[in-house]
Design a protein around this motif. Structure first.
Motif, mmCIF file in Angstrom:
data_model
loop_
_atom_site.group_PDB
_atom_site.id
_atom_site.type_symbol
_atom_site.label_atom_id
_atom_site.label_comp_id
_atom_site.label_asym_id
_atom_site.label_seq_id
_atom_site.Cartn_x
_atom_site.Cartn_y
_atom_site.Cartn_z
ATOM 1 N N LEU A 24 0.843 -1.195 0.000
ATOM 2 C CA LEU A 24 0.000 0.000 0.000
ATOM 3 C C LEU A 24 0.879 1.247 0.000
ATOM 4 O O LEU A 24 0.619 2.214 -0.722
ATOM 5 N N THR A 25 1.934 1.205 0.816
ATOM 6 C CA THR A 25 2.853 2.342 0.851
ATOM 7 C C THR A 25 3.427 2.592 -0.560
ATOM 8 O O THR A 25 3.451 3.733 -1.046
ATOM 9 N N ALA A 26 3.834 1.508 -1.213
ATOM 10 C CA ALA A 26 4.413 1.642 -2.551
ATOM 11 C C ALA A 26 3.380 2.160 -3.555
ATOM 12 O O ALA A 26 3.671 3.059 -4.372
ATOM 13 N N ALA A 27 2.168 1.627 -3.467
ATOM 14 C CA ALA A 27 1.123 2.027 -4.418
ATOM 15 C C ALA A 27 0.772 3.501 -4.247
ATOM 16 O O ALA A 27 0.600 4.241 -5.228
ATOM 17 N N VAL A 28 0.683 3.928 -2.992
ATOM 18 C CA VAL A 28 0.318 5.315 -2.729
ATOM 19 C C VAL A 28 1.442 6.252 -3.192
ATOM 20 O O VAL A 28 1.189 7.314 -3.770
ATOM 21 N N GLN A 29 2.670 5.822 -2.993
ATOM 22 C CA GLN A 29 3.800 6.623 -3.488
ATOM 23 C C GLN A 29 3.717 6.780 -5.009
ATOM 24 O O GLN A 29 3.954 7.845 -5.565
ATOM 25 N N GLN A 30 3.328 5.699 -5.655
ATOM 26 C CA GLN A 30 3.199 5.717 -7.105
ATOM 27 C C GLN A 30 2.101 6.696 -7.535
ATOM 28 O O GLN A 30 2.276 7.468 -8.476
ATOM 29 N N VAL A 31 1.003 6.665 -6.804
ATOM 30 C CA VAL A 31 -0.096 7.597 -7.104
ATOM 31 C C VAL A 31 0.401 9.036 -6.985
ATOM 32 O O VAL A 31 0.134 9.880 -7.848
ATOM 33 N N VAL A 32 1.150 9.303 -5.918
ATOM 34 C CA VAL A 32 1.643 10.664 -5.699
ATOM 35 C C VAL A 32 2.573 11.068 -6.849
ATOM 36 O O VAL A 32 2.491 12.183 -7.383
ATOM 37 N N GLN A 33 3.416 10.120 -7.246
ATOM 38 C CA GLN A 33 4.351 10.381 -8.342
ATOM 39 C C GLN A 33 3.609 10.679 -9.649
ATOM 40 O O GLN A 33 3.987 11.554 -10.406
ATOM 41 N N ASP A 34 2.539 9.925 -9.870
ATOM 42 C CA ASP A 34 1.789 10.054 -11.122
ATOM 43 C C ASP A 34 0.699 11.130 -11.056
ATOM 44 O O ASP A 34 -0.110 11.248 -11.973
ATOM 45 N N LYS A 35 0.695 11.860 -9.952
ATOM 46 C CA LYS A 35 -0.441 12.738 -9.656
ATOM 47 C C LYS A 35 -0.890 13.591 -10.846
ATOM 48 O O LYS A 35 -2.087 13.687 -11.143
ATOM 49 N N ASP A 36 0.058 14.191 -11.516
ATOM 50 C CA ASP A 36 -0.309 15.115 -12.588
ATOM 51 C C ASP A 36 -1.006 14.426 -13.745
ATOM 52 O O ASP A 36 -1.775 15.048 -14.480
ATOM 53 N N ALA A 37 -0.737 13.113 -13.884
ATOM 54 C CA ALA A 37 -1.362 12.381 -14.989
ATOM 55 C C ALA A 37 -2.687 11.751 -14.572
ATOM 56 O O ALA A 37 -3.361 11.109 -15.360
ATOM 57 N N ILE A 38 -3.027 11.934 -13.289
ATOM 58 C CA ILE A 38 -4.190 11.218 -12.749
ATOM 59 C C ILE A 38 -5.400 12.132 -12.613
ATOM 60 O O ILE A 38 -5.311 13.247 -12.101
ATOM 61 N N ARG A 39 -6.574 11.610 -13.066
ATOM 62 C CA ARG A 39 -7.833 12.340 -12.839
ATOM 63 C C ARG A 39 -8.561 11.775 -11.626
ATOM 64 O O ARG A 39 -9.348 12.438 -10.977
ATOM 65 N N GLY A 40 -8.294 10.505 -11.338
ATOM 66 C CA GLY A 40 -8.969 9.893 -10.200
ATOM 67 C C GLY A 40 -8.362 8.536 -9.884
ATOM 68 O O GLY A 40 -7.579 7.993 -10.676
ATOM 69 N N VAL A 41 -8.732 7.992 -8.698
ATOM 70 C CA VAL A 41 -8.194 6.714 -8.241
ATOM 71 C C VAL A 41 -9.352 5.753 -7.979
ATOM 72 O O VAL A 41 -10.371 6.149 -7.404
ATOM 73 N N VAL A 42 -9.182 4.504 -8.410
ATOM 74 C CA VAL A 42 -10.202 3.488 -8.147
ATOM 75 C C VAL A 42 -9.592 2.394 -7.276
ATOM 76 O O VAL A 42 -8.501 1.895 -7.552
ATOM 77 N N LEU A 43 -10.288 2.041 -6.175
ATOM 78 C CA LEU A 43 -9.874 0.923 -5.327
ATOM 79 C C LEU A 43 -10.777 -0.256 -5.645
ATOM 80 O O LEU A 43 -11.996 -0.135 -5.552
#
Ligand code: NAD
Length: 717
Positions: free
Chosen positions: A37-56
């Motif tokens: 989860l820590t790794a996935a969330v870090q990835q989300v933060v890294q990709d933030k600018d390319a992301i419109r939303g997150v799905v769990l």
């Protein structure tokens, strides 16, 4: 970064975290998941600018099962700080998602329980499949834990201090539709295939999402603890709770403290308070006892670990009952409410009808409480055929006798009714005291004869003890197991012996209480000791309920049986005391007007201890201490349970634990009669038993073969 339990995909501006724990049917918060989860969330933060939303989302048939309980069982007290750090890390990850400024949606395809519901609460928007069978919520308290991965803090902020209580303190679960009504789920879809589309639509419509508790104008529903109404409730809540838990269950007390303390501070501080309580609790013995038994042992029973191998599966269609008395009437209701056609036979049509009337009474009260419709009542009652004719039993796959506790009568009805069984059918006795092997002698096919021991009142008591006679074959035990599960009840399987397992251990509890009275200890103190140890009722009150005369009848029978074998049965001090109560003082129990207690007839009047007890037995100056008395009541039962294991009456610890809790009310905080030993620590238990034996007699002696059994059966995690 290689994640093992979470798949991370970024496509068309949507980051999807799919939970998929390898080699497991469900997702859990195992150590690997926490890391992932820590790794996935870090990835989300890294990709933030390319992301419109997150799905769990989940790749399993359920969304997320919660904490990794096996891992929990291995924790030691010194692990508490480590646990604290891990919970804090998980919450930090949740908070990062919540405050990212991007919409996060949880797609609930199936159950989300405990930690699983807490994962869902990290999303801004929850979409669930509209299926009433899906369970959502926080069952932690039932396992001696608290929802400490932000569940308490968030549910309190969503529902308020009053509104959240049933879902936190009582572990009340909810379906997706109920969750929608509570505002805990935001959208329902007809099936799992529709989840993602709804999630994407919501993300598109809500480019910036925020959690309610992060909003500037957030107000706690119902008010904060400074609100006079809430303050009034909070002033009495801890005392009321303590009365319920008797101080034996820390989890609900911690959870309440957490709710109240958390409501008075900012959100992040509240989360930290929660982590502290959880870390302290999760390494505690009570939590382990309860997880061991209410999770692992219960699962063993659901999975049929004590069910003998038999390839078939018995689905009861038509089952007969002999005797429409208290037990027969109750069994008829249990069957009819599960759709089983029931033939209820007694000596006269009137008596059979009276047995059926019991179902009418229960269903009527269900209708009044809004839990049943008149139509359902009609259908249920139509399934019960009351009769005085044995011929109506023709074609039953199973016939259970629940006639008077009398060997000759039971032999007679067995012979008569057995002939009516469908081909391949089997016969059962609901006897509570007569060994099954002996009763089976009346049967033409003793291998198809089994004990199915229900407890009273049948509609409330979940446990059923299945007794294998010497001749009973595997298929018959397996069929009995299937039958009990078809009733929605909990089967344990034991081998035949006097008192089977439950009555035997229960006997040690009540007789230890009676022995104390005989020693001169005040009766109110004896009753208090039982309650404070966590038993639902004091030993003397229980003796009254089950009738002192019945205990004496069993004692007489035991003596007669011993004589027949050329032996002498030596009654215990408790048995002798009860015998005196009956034979000398005519105190036979509640139904006969009074026993250890008096039962005033006036409406609303409460029972009180028979005043003459004091004069007859109480010895002034007799020394006692409450800890010894409490220990005697629990140790005596635990030792007898271990004896049952050593003798092969019991063959598993899960049957022992579940049977003792659900059959005789052994306190839940101990995790059951065997887990009480393991939770105390085997050596510490044996040492204490030795001390008790030196003071209170041979009932507390643990024989070498019993010690062996205790060690041999110790569960490993
Ligand atoms: P009960 O006295 O309430 O009912 C017994 C019924 O059997 C009566 O209605 C009687 O008319 C009927 N009966 C007698 N002879 C019959 C015959 N030839 N054919 C059909 N019916 C006949 O007794 P109960 O409390 O329901 O107990 C029944 C059995 O269940 C006993 O073996 C008892 O040990 C066992 N049991 C009782 C409890 C309990 O708490 N009462 C718990 C577990 C098991």
């Amino acid at each position: 970064m290689a994640m093992k339990t979470i798949r991370y995909e970024l496509a068309e501006g949507i980051a999807t975290l799919t939970f998929d724990e390898p080699g497991s049917p469900v997702n859990t918060m195992c150590a690997q998941w926490q890391e992932d989860l820590t790794a996935a969330v870090q990835q989300v933060v890294q990709d933030k600018d390319a992301i419109r939303g997150v799905v769990l989302a989940s790749a399993k048939s359920t969304f997320f099962a919660g904490a990794d309980l096996k891992g929990t069982m291995r924790l030691k007290p010194e692990d508490a700080p480590q646990v604290f750090r891990e919970i804090e890390q998980t919450k930090k990850n949740f908070r990062t998602l919540e405050t990212l400024g991007k919409p996060v949606v949880a797609c609930l395809n199936g159950a989300a329980l405990g930690g699983g519901w807490e994962v869902a609460l990290a999303a801004h928007h929850r979409v669930a499949v509209d299926n009433p069978k899906i369970q959502l919520g926080l069952p932690e308290i039932t396992l001696g834990l608290i929802p400490g991965a932000s569940g308490i803090t968030k549910m309190t902020r969503l529902l308020g201090l009053l509104g959240a209580q049933p879902y936190i303190l009582e572990s009340k679960l909810f379906s997706p539709r109920e969750a929608l009504e509570l505002g805990l789920v935001h959208e329902l879809v007809p099936d799992a295939a529709a989840l993602r589309q709804s999630a994407l639509a919501w993300i598109a419509a809500n480019p910036q999402a925020q959690q309610p508790w992060d909003a500037k104008d957030y107000r706690m529903p119902g008010g904060t603890p400074s609100n006079p109404k809430i303050a009034g409730m909070l002033a009495v809540a801890p005392a009321a709770l303590k009365q319920k838990t008797r101080g034996l269950y820390p989890a609900p007390e911690y959870a309440l403290a957490c709710m109240v303390e958390g409501a008075q501070v900012d959100f992040d501080t509240a989360l930290r308070i929660e982590s502290r309580y959880l870390a302290k609790l999760i390494v505690s013995p009570v939590a382990k006892n309860m997880i061991n038994t209410f999770f692992f042992n219960m699962n063993a029973i659901k999975a049929g670990q004590s069910r003998p191998k038999w390839d078939g599966r018995y689905k009861p269609q038509k089952v007969g009952i002999l005797g429409a008395g208290m037990m027969g009437g109750g069994i008829a209701y249990a069957q009819a409410s599960r759709g089983i056609a029931t033939v209820l036979k007694d000596v006269s049509q009137d008596k059979a009808e009276a047995g059926k009337a019991y179902s009418a009474k229960i269903t009527q009260s269900r209708i009044e409480k809004g839990r049943m419709s008149p139509l359902e009542q009609q259908a249920l009652l139509a399934r019960i055929t009351p009769t005085e004719s044995v011929k109506d039993l023709q074609g039953c796959e199973l016939i259970i006798e629940a006639v008077f506790e009398n060997r000759e009568l039971k032999a007679k009805v067995t012979k008569e009714a057995e002939a009516m069984l469908a081909p391949g059918g089997f016969f059962a006795s609901n006897t509570s005291t007569l060994p099954i092997t002996g009763l089976a002698k009346a049967s033409a096919r003793p291998e198809k004869f089994v004990g199915i021991h229900f407890f009273s009142p049948v509609d409330k008591m979940k446990l059923v003890e299945i007794i294998r006679g010497q001749a009973t074959d595997d298929e018959t035990v397996a069929r009995a197991y299937d039958y009990v599960q078809a009733l929605g009840k909990i089967p344990i399987v034991v081998n035949d012996a006097r008192g089977f397992f439950t009555s035997r251990v229960f006997g040690t509890f009540v007789m230890e209480g009676a022995a104390m009275v005989g020693e001169g200890i005040p009766a109110p103190v004896v009753e208090q000791a039982g309650l404070q140890a966590g038993m639902p009722v004091g030993p003397l009150a229980v003796l009254d309920e089950t009738a002192l005369s019945l205990s004496v009848h069993v004692l007489d029978q035991t003596r007669a049986d011993a004589r027949a074998e050329g032996q002498t049965y030596i009654a215990t001090p408790g048995e002798l005391l009860v015998e005196r109560m009956v034979k000398e003082f005519d105190r036979n129990g509640r139904a006969a007007g009074g026993g250890f207690y008096e039962y005033p007839q006036e409406k609303g009047a409460k029972k009180f201890l028979w005043p003459k007890l004091k004069e007859l037995f109480e010895q002034l100056g007799v020394e006692w201490n409450l800890q010894d008395l409490k220990d005697r009541l629990l140790y005596r039962q635990a030792i007898e349970t271990a004896r049952c294991l050593a003798e092969g009456v019991l063959t598993s610890v899960h049957d022992a634990n579940i049977g003792s809790i659900f059959g005789i009310g052994f306190p839940g905080w101990t995790g059951g009669a065997m887990q009480f030993i393991y939770g105390t620590g085997i050596d510490a238990f044996l040492h204490r038993a030795e001390v008790l034996a030196s003071k209170y007699g041979p009932g507390f002696v643990v024989a070498p073969q019993v010690k062996d059994a205790i060690r041999r059966f110790e569960p490993k995690y």
